[in-house]
Structures are given as structure tokens and as C-alpha cells.
Design an enzyme around this catalytic site. Structure first.
Site, PDB file in Angstrom:
ATOM      1  N   HIS A  72      55.119  53.295   2.865  1.00 46.29           N
ATOM      2  CA  HIS A  72      54.478  52.406   1.898  1.00 46.29           C
ATOM      3  C   HIS A  72      54.706  52.831   0.447  1.00 46.29           C
ATOM      4  O   HIS A  72      54.355  52.089  -0.459  1.00 46.29           O
ATOM      5  CB  HIS A  72      52.981  52.367   2.189  1.00 46.29           C
ATOM      6  CG  HIS A  72      52.308  51.069   1.873  1.00 46.29           C
ATOM      7  ND1 HIS A  72      52.944  49.844   1.937  1.00 46.29           N
ATOM      8  CD2 HIS A  72      51.045  50.796   1.483  1.00 46.29           C
ATOM      9  CE1 HIS A  72      52.094  48.887   1.615  1.00 46.29           C
ATOM     10  NE2 HIS A  72      50.941  49.426   1.325  1.00 46.29           N
ATOM     11  N   ASN A 119      46.127  48.206  -3.614  1.00 50.60           N
ATOM     12  CA  ASN A 119      45.439  46.925  -3.771  1.00 50.60           C
ATOM     13  C   ASN A 119      45.025  46.612  -5.198  1.00 50.60           C
ATOM     14  O   ASN A 119      44.780  45.449  -5.530  1.00 50.60           O
ATOM     15  CB  ASN A 119      44.190  46.886  -2.884  1.00 50.60           C
ATOM     16  CG  ASN A 119      44.527  46.692  -1.425  1.00 50.60           C
ATOM     17  OD1 ASN A 119      45.694  46.587  -1.052  1.00 50.60           O
ATOM     18  ND2 ASN A 119      43.510  46.644  -0.593  1.00 50.60           N
ATOM     19  N   ASP A 144      57.704  48.243  -1.281  1.00 57.82           N
ATOM     20  CA  ASP A 144      58.149  48.192   0.112  1.00 57.82           C
ATOM     21  C   ASP A 144      58.020  46.789   0.678  1.00 57.82           C
ATOM     22  O   ASP A 144      57.153  46.014   0.279  1.00 57.82           O
ATOM     23  CB  ASP A 144      57.315  49.163   0.951  1.00 57.82           C
ATOM     24  CG  ASP A 144      55.829  48.795   0.938  1.00 57.82           C
ATOM     25  OD1 ASP A 144      55.218  48.826  -0.153  1.00 57.82           O
ATOM     26  OD2 ASP A 144      55.285  48.449   2.005  1.00 57.82           O
ATOM     27  N   ASN A 165      49.796  43.214  -0.958  1.00 58.09           N
ATOM     28  CA  ASN A 165      48.553  43.372  -1.709  1.00 58.09           C
ATOM     29  C   ASN A 165      48.765  43.855  -3.135  1.00 58.09           C
ATOM     30  O   ASN A 165      48.071  43.422  -4.061  1.00 58.09           O
ATOM     31  CB  ASN A 165      47.617  44.342  -0.982  1.00 58.09           C
ATOM     32  CG  ASN A 165      46.987  43.708   0.242  1.00 58.09           C
ATOM     33  OD1 ASN A 165      46.836  42.492   0.321  1.00 58.09           O
ATOM     34  ND2 ASN A 165      46.624  44.533   1.205  1.00 58.09           N
TER      35      ASN A 165
END
Length: 246
Positions: A72, A119, A144, A165
Site C-alpha cells: 500500500h 484516508n 498503489d 481512499n
């Protein structure tokens, strides 16, 4: 890209993979060589002196050792590669981001790794863009993407969040402005029935690290081309099929 919901899926990280191990068959041009090639580039207009706005290159990820060596955070890694190659220190904390300032050729650039967790990336990016008055067409966000094959790059001039997100947060904090470039870095789909949230936490294999090192070198070259020769040439370079053997 499918939305990764929940804390485990949206707060994940990757450290810089040392390029010393990499043996990419294609060595990117130095920024000085590109600068010579781009003397008349519209991406680096002459005569504006200190008034020239920097390019803002943002890599998305999550801070903290617990998230290191996961898929991530390839956006963070991409920023680290650029910083190392161009001699830029990410030593400043501004607007909730690790920030480094420097130049590619004679063009000012700013590198940023938001420390807000994925986020809330927009909290940082929105403030950086506003404070430094950076036009959207000089912003590139790197992140990613589960829906791209592993180690594949795709460069787009604008678009939506695609279920990501971090990108959703950035668009929200830019008042729904989607007219900024994005470099999607493929991490592939999880094998079998593995939960994507668990997949993005898995460490890279040695072979995957070697492939990623090549990908990061391509990403570095793309950033240099974009800065000195413009988005279109960079997009052609990135989006044209290319194998490891070049």
C-alpha cells in the site's frame, strides 16, 4: 480499483527498497541530460525567474514501522526514489507532510509524503496546493492500484478516485477538482480468495522487489520527462508497452 474499506485496508505502508540491489536493464537519463534536451520545453518556461511555481509530486502511503514493506505504500517509495536520485532531503514537516524541495534541471519541484494516513491524505495535499498556489496541472499524485498488473505504471492527466481512499480525500479537499495528474502503480490482485486488505499487507518477494526497482526507475524517468518536457511526452513514455529488456 476496488475500495479498500476499514482501518486495516486503508492504513498501510512501504519503505524505500534500496536501489543498490536493483539491476534494471534500462538506465534512466540524468536530469541534466534531459534538461539539455528540453531547453525549449513549455514545461519549464524561461524568464519567470523566482515567480515560477514548483511542481508538486505527492506519494501516498501511511507512516509507521508496522506498515513497512507492504504494497500500500509504493507511493511513498516512489517519492523516496526521486529524492535519492535528485539529492533532495525530505527533512521538513509542513502541512502534515514530510516535504523536500529541490530542482530537476532548472525547474523547482516539491516532494511530499502526507503523514495523515491514507484516508486523510487530502488534508495535507489541499493545504500544500493552497499555500504554495500550485496550479492543478503541476500536481502529480502517485499511489498503489490493485487493478493494474504488478509493477505496471499508468499515467493519466486527470480522473476520479477509482475507489482509492487517499485519492477520494484529495479530490474532496481540492473542492472536487479532479484536473491533476496521477501515476498509478500496479500491485496486482490478491491470489485466490485472499482478502485485499490482507494482500496489501504482505511483504514483497525478492523477485517482486527487483521488478519494483525497475518500475521505480521508470517512474523516476517519467517525472524527469514531465518536469522538463511536459506531461504528454511523459505519458507516452509511461503508457507505451515496455518490457524489462527494453
Amino acid at each position: 480499483m476496488r475500495l479498500l474499506s476499514g482501518t486495516s485496508a486503508s492504513r498501510l505502508h512501504i519503505p524505500l527498497l534500496p536501489l543498490a540491489h536493483a539491476t534494471p536493464r534500462c538506465v534512466p537519463l540524468s536530469s541534466s541530460a534531459l534538461a539539455c534536451r528540453a531547453a525549449s520545453s513549455s514545461a519549464a518556461p524561461a524568464g519567470d525567474g523566482g515567480a515560477r511555481k514548483p511542481w508538486l509530486f505527492v506519494g501516498l502511503g501511511n507512516p509507521g514501522k508496522m506498515y513497512q514493506r507492504t504494497r500500500h505504500n509504493v507511493g511513498f517509495e516512489m517519492i523516496d526514489v526521486i529524492a535519492e536520485a535528485e539529492g533532495i532531503s525530505l527533512s521538513s514537516m509542513q502541512f502534515k507532510a514530510m516535504v523536500g524541495k529541490g530542482r530537476i534541471g532548472d525547474v523547482p519541484i516539491m516532494l511530499a509524503k502526507p503523514q495523515t494516513f491514507m484516508n486523510a491524505s487530502g488534508e495535507s495535499v489541499g493545504q500544500l496546493v493552497s499555500y504554495f498556489k500550485i496550479p492543478p496541472n503541476q500536481v502529480l499524485v502517485m499511489y498503489d492500484d490493485l487493478d493494474l498488473p504488478f509493477a505496471k505504471l499508468r499515467l493519466l492527466p486527470k480522473g476520479g478516485h477509482g475507489g482509492h481512499n487517499g485519492m477520494r480525500s484529495i479530490i474532496n479537499h481540492l473542492k472536487q477538482n479532479r484536473d491533476f495528474a496521477r501515476l498509478r502503480i500496479g500491485i496486482g490482485r490478491p491470489p485466490g480468495k485472499m482478502d485485499p486488505a490482507n494482500f496489501v499487507l504482505k511483504p514483497f518477494t525478492k523477485k517482486e522487489q527487483e521488478e519494483l526497482d525497475f518500475t521505480f526507475h521508470r517512474g523516476l524517468e517519467a517525472v524527469r520527462i514531465m518536469t522538463l518536457e511536459g506531461f504528454n511526452k511523459s505519458a507516452t513514455f509511461v503508457n507505451t508497452a515496455q518490457s524489462l529488456k527494453c
